[in-house]
Design an enzyme around this catalytic site. Structure first.
Site: not given
Ligand code: RFL
Ligand code: PHB
Length: 393
Positions: A299, A204, A76, A387, A295
């Protein structure tokens, strides 16, 4: 007595941070074991982030796990800001020479797991009762249970990649960490739908009824979000109500929102959170274990990748030449970037959401800010530069 195993780096958590770290360490000849509380199937299907900064995508490609992303990822070159009934495109390519990649986090996770297992790496899924010990010495240990049996992992370093609710950060003694937090008075209701994306680029939208975002996962799957209450009851949102609200908030010039079967829905509360320092002795915190962003700036995953880039390089220098400088500077190096990304995520969130507490004056200022960003090359370049991603190191 537990069964004891020895490795160089013990990694807690098989999210993007833990898996990418294990992969980058392996490429430098450093051994690791990853301990993950959930099953492989669970982590491979967990739907979260979708936008990779150019630096994150480049890191995956350069380290040999970019093959599927090159085939299925959607590059993108800009985003649309929609407000006041108008569209304003921020052209990343023209403003910065760079772009982002739309590619699902769960596919990044699958690619990294496949690469680790193909290289003979060890990932323990469904590890129970994980606990970290002795990280104030040069022989840290991780205890856990595998299939009911007590196990111990002896290592040189522990990487806490276990997310916001993990066990590593709370194991650090009181008084070591300072927490910085902001909780927002809203959340996002997110859906996945079997509908072709209604726009080539992310939209957005700042609307009187609240923020909304159009994103996508593939040419046939849309990802859409609505600003909602942080404790919104998802049961109160029928599919028809979700589409009606999206149609209202995303309405724009010559735009038609294509609807389809909703295959997943959920509510995510929004917070900004940082701990300082991101290290205690030989325990390092990475990704969501150390910081959370709302989100709006896309990032979370990219911040995790930045921490991994810094730590894998520092560990490489330590193992290759006994150079401790990178490890000693780990927290300070990461935090410089973390705070800039926190600032950007907070700024995007503040500019795009509806705040119940806003006075009519503050609402006008918010719209003026959007108008300024859209109409000034300097301001749109600042948005674009953040971004597409600030440099990792
Ligand atoms: P993760 O992905 O949470 O991975 C952590 C891992 O540790 C495991 N774990 C354990 N393992 C062993 N013993 C324990 N006691 C443990 N406790 C936990 C978990 O099962 C998991 O597998 O962290 P990491 O690797 O730092 O990665 C970060 C990203 O995942 C996170 O920043 C993003 O996904 C945030 N986020 C989003 N970011 C975006 O940029 N766009 C989004 O749309 C977006 N949607 C989201 C999200 C985070 C969410 N969370 C955390 C609630 C949507 C959700 C629902
Ligand atoms: C997503 O595709 O999940 C997404 C994209 C942009 C954002 C947050 C989430 O700022």
């Amino acid at each position: 007595m537990p069964d004891t195993e020895r490795t160089q780096v013990g990694i807690v958590g098989a999210g993007p941070a833990g898996l990418l770290l294990a992969h980058l360490l392996d490429r430098q000849g450093i051994a690791s074991v990853v301990l993950e509380a959930r099953s492989r199937e669970y982590v491979e299907n967990r739907i979260r982030a979708g936008v990779l900064e150019q630096g994150t995508a480049d890191l995956l490609t350069a380290s040999g796990v970019g093959e599927r992303m090159a085939r299925l990822g959607l590059p993108h070159e800009g985003i649309i800001l929609r407000f006041g009934g108008q569209d304003h495109r921020i052209d990343f390519r023209a403003l910065t020479g760079k772009a982002v990649m739309v590619y699902s986090q769960h596919l990044v996770v699958r690619d990294l797991i496949a690469a680790r297992l193909a290289a003979g790496g060890r990932i323990v899924f469904e590890a129970e009762r994980v606990s970290v010990h002795d990280f104030d010495t040069d022989r840290p240990r991780i205890r856990y249970q595998e299939n009911g049996a007590e196990r111990e992992l002896e290592c040189d370093f522990i990487a806490g990649c276990d997310g916001f609710h993990g066990v590593c950060r709370p194991s650090i003694p009181p008084g070591v960490l300072t927490e910085f937090e902001r909780v927002y008075p809203f959340g996002w209701l997110g859906i996945l739908a079997d509908a072709p994306p209604s726009s080539h680029e992310l939209i957005y939208a700042n609307h009187e009824r609240g923020f909304s975002l159009l994103s996508m996962r593939s040419p046939t799957v849309s990802r859409l979000y609505l600003q909602c209450a942080p404790d919104e009851d998802i049961e109160a949102w029928s599919d028809a109500r979700i589409w009606a609200e999206l149609q209202t908030r995303l309405a724009g010039p010559g735009f038609t929102l294509r609807e389809g079967k909703i295959t997943q829905k959920g509510v995510t509360p929004m917070r900004s959170f940082v701990v300082e320092p991101m290290q205690c002795g030989r325990l390092f915190l990475l990704g969501d274990a150390a910081h959370i962003v709302p989100p709006t700036g896309a990032k979370g995953l990219n911040l995790a990748a930045g921490d991994v880039a810094v730590l894998s390089r520092a560990l490489g220098a330590w193992y290759a030449a006994g150079d401790e400088s990178g490890l000693a500077a780990y927290s300070a190096t990461c935090l410089r970037r973390v705070w800039k990304v926190q600032r950007f995520s907070w700024w995007m969130t503040s500019m795009l959401h509806r705040f119940e507490t806003h006075s009519p004056f503050e609402r006008r200022v918010q719209l003026a800010e959007l108008d300024y960003v859209a109409s000034s090359v300097a301001a749109s370049t600042a948005l674009a530069e953040n971004y597409i991603g600030l440099p990792f190191i």
